[in-house]
Structure formats: structure tokens, C-alpha cells
Design a protein around this motif. Sequence first.
Motif, PDB file in Angstrom:
ATOM      1  N   ILE A  96      -5.052   7.012  -5.184  1.00 52.06           N
ATOM      2  CA  ILE A  96      -3.634   6.739  -5.006  1.00 52.06           C
ATOM      3  C   ILE A  96      -3.342   5.247  -5.095  1.00 52.06           C
ATOM      4  O   ILE A  96      -4.224   4.402  -4.941  1.00 52.06           O
ATOM      5  N   GLY A  97      -2.059   4.942  -5.349  1.00 52.45           N
ATOM      6  CA  GLY A  97      -1.557   3.577  -5.327  1.00 52.45           C
ATOM      7  C   GLY A  97      -0.582   3.400  -4.180  1.00 52.45           C
ATOM      8  O   GLY A  97       0.178   4.319  -3.858  1.00 52.45           O
ATOM      9  N   ARG A  98      -0.604   2.204  -3.561  1.00 49.19           N
ATOM     10  CA  ARG A  98       0.241   1.970  -2.388  1.00 49.19           C
ATOM     11  C   ARG A  98       0.989   0.643  -2.508  1.00 49.19           C
ATOM     12  O   ARG A  98       0.488  -0.313  -3.100  1.00 49.19           O
ATOM     13  N   GLN A 142      -6.189   3.712  -2.360  1.00 50.16           N
ATOM     14  CA  GLN A 142      -7.017   4.536  -1.496  1.00 50.16           C
ATOM     15  C   GLN A 142      -7.640   5.698  -2.270  1.00 50.16           C
ATOM     16  O   GLN A 142      -7.179   6.057  -3.355  1.00 50.16           O
ATOM     17  N   VAL A 143      -8.686   6.283  -1.667  1.00 51.02           N
ATOM     18  CA  VAL A 143      -9.269   7.535  -2.150  1.00 51.02           C
ATOM     19  C   VAL A 143      -9.346   8.494  -0.972  1.00 51.02           C
ATOM     20  O   VAL A 143      -9.860   8.132   0.101  1.00 51.02           O
ATOM     21  N   VAL A 181     -11.780   5.823   1.051  1.00 52.83           N
ATOM     22  CA  VAL A 181     -11.599   4.416   0.650  1.00 52.83           C
ATOM     23  C   VAL A 181     -10.204   4.024   1.101  1.00 52.83           C
ATOM     24  O   VAL A 181      -9.216   4.643   0.703  1.00 52.83           O
ATOM     25  N   SER A 182     -10.101   2.985   1.932  1.00 50.53           N
ATOM     26  CA  SER A 182      -8.827   2.705   2.590  1.00 50.53           C
ATOM     27  C   SER A 182      -8.076   1.506   2.044  1.00 50.53           C
ATOM     28  O   SER A 182      -6.853   1.416   2.214  1.00 50.53           O
ATOM     29  N   ASN A 240      -4.278   0.175  -7.137  1.00 54.58           N
ATOM     30  CA  ASN A 240      -4.166   1.591  -7.428  1.00 54.58           C
ATOM     31  C   ASN A 240      -5.523   2.111  -7.898  1.00 54.58           C
ATOM     32  O   ASN A 240      -6.099   1.565  -8.828  1.00 54.58           O
ATOM     33  N   VAL A 241      -6.044   3.143  -7.253  1.00 53.84           N
ATOM     34  CA  VAL A 241      -7.249   3.802  -7.774  1.00 53.84           C
ATOM     35  C   VAL A 241      -6.754   4.798  -8.817  1.00 53.84           C
ATOM     36  O   VAL A 241      -6.436   5.941  -8.532  1.00 53.84           O
TER      37      VAL A 241
END
Length: 364
Positions: A243-245, A257-258, A277-278, A288-289
Motif C-alpha cells: 500500500i501507499g500512504r 506498508q505491507v 512492513v510498517s 508506496n510498496v
Amino acid sequence: FAPGVPGWKQVNINGFGDPANRINSLGTFGGYLYAGTYAFRHHGAQLWRTADGLNWTAVMTNGFGVYYNVGIDHLVEFNGKLYAGVWNSTPNPPYTDTGGEIWRSSDGTSWEPVVQGGFGDPTNGEVMRLAVFNNQIYAGTWSYTSTHGAEIWHSSTGNSNDWQQVVSNGFGDASNAAIMDMVEFNGALYAGTRLGAAGNGADLWRSTDGLNWTPVITDGFGYTGTYDIAALAVFQNHLYAGIGRYDFSTETYPGGQVWRCSQSSNCDEASDWELVVSDGFGNPDNINVSALHVFDDYLYAIPYNFRTGLEVWRTKDGTNWEQVGLAGLGDSNNSGTYWNNSIATFNNRLYIGTTNWANGGEVW
């Protein structure tokens, strides 16, 4: 091989000779690796292929003859044919012309359209993601309007006029502008979204029949700044989500994160998921992962990084990660992949295609 990044080798000329080209998609079909490009140029998107992973031949260089077909977003094999999801857009607002398209080929060189006009709505500017589930091909769109969200369509044949809409208006939330990834896991098809406007965080939905969908995550894993669930992958009986934050209060990126859930759970509610993964692998510039891919008994993750270039990480067990590529593989302009669409396994090697606005996309 690139200095400082052992094991990685560039296998194309930057942008296939045109610095306007970036690599949007990689896919395999009929003994070839295919690379689809994106370019706002007069020629439109291009499609290249290689039999040995090193020497490339162009099979299409003009957006399939459609002026505003600017990108090949995704490549998937279905029923003995290669399908291409196409991005159709003008270079100026409102950034859409006639709508995204789907083309297909039985030999990789001769192509025919099967969907044009954005499934009847030109504001469906991209056919962003394709998937195969229960003997059907699925297509997820990227909506270029605030009046409706992303859509998902499917077909048992892939033929023209044989597509049925199974998701409308971003699963009932117009802020879900795009379907970023679709993956089958434990008998269900999962779809992650991207926000096009302010919302309560990106969504993850699932369906066991492809027709009826139920929410898994509707608030970005509890974080409103989760603007997309960009990548999904199945590894060692777990479903993983990258995800991307973005932190709206500080106007900063805290790092991607993952998350993962186990096959032993239903993976149908937030409590089934755990954070592995934080913080962008310790680097908030990894915003963004955007890519997850299984290769050689490892799960690989590629974070998007505008500052120093993409990074490559991998894990053997899903929780302990090691870095195996850094700094854009020697070029900081290699900021990332085109989400989870430009990564593939071919001839027992891992390939990634990069977004590089300065020199043209690269294949490694």
C-alpha cells in the motif's frame, strides 16, 4: 551489470531508443517476454518482445493505430491469446478521449480490438488491470471523472460484445477511482483500489463467483491516508497487500506498508490481517510498496521512491526482509515500476520495467 547492485543487469536501451517511453507492463506469452510502453508522443504506446531476454523486436509502435492510445497498462494470457489493457488519454484536461481499450493477439504480432470506448464510457480512461478467474477474463478500469468510480467487467470468451459489468461506481464509492490489482486466493478473487479523491482510505474487496462482491478493507487498514492498495501477491499460503500512504495533517509520506493474511483465516475482514512492513522498509521516501512478486521461493517488494530511486527487497518467510537492489539500480530517475504491472518472471529470471521520465524506461 550495474555498479553497486550485484545480480541486476539492464537488458534494453533506455526507452527502447525513445526517452519519452516508460515501461508500463511486462508479460509472457508463447515463449516471448513482452514489454508495453507509455508515451505522450505522436506515435502512442509501443509493444516490444524478446525470446532471449536481451534482444528486442518491436511488434507495435503506434498505439494500435489509435492516436491517443498512450499506454499498454497490463498484459495477460487467456484462452491461448495475449490480451493488452490500454490507456487512452489526451495530453491536456480532461485527460480522456475515447476511453480505454482491450486488444488481443493469437501470435503476438497481429492484433484485434475487443473493447473500445471505455466499455461505452470514455471516462473509463484506462483498462488498468486484467485477471483470469473461474475461466473468465476480468478487466478493471481507472475512472477519469468524479461522477463514478472504477468498474470491473468480465467475459468467458474475451470476444467483442461479450463483456458483462460486475462492479460499478467503485464498489458504490466514487472515490475508488481505479482497480489497481486483482489476484485469486483461496477460491476468491480479490481487488484493491486507488483513491481519486478524498475518502476513508483505499478498499479491498473479494468475490467467490466474480459477480457478488463483499468488502474486506474499506478504510485503508484503518488509516485514511492509505491512498491505494497497489499490489497483491500470494506467497506461502498468505495473501499480501502493498500500500501507499500519505499523512494529510503533516503533508508528508510516512512510508508504504505491507500487510498479509493467512489462508487459515477467511481473509474477509480487517482482523484477519497483520502488518509486516510498517514504514517503507525504514525509509519514508519509499512512499508506496507498488509491486509484489514471487520468484525463486522469495517474495519480492519494490517501493516507489522519487528521491533516490526504487529499491528492491525480498523475504523468505514473509517477515524478515533483505534489500537486494537500491538507488534505482544505479539511476535515481528509475523512480518505480508501473504499480504491479511491469514485473514478470521469464526464463527463470526476474524482470522489472521502470518508470523513468528523464532517460526513458528501463528493463532489468
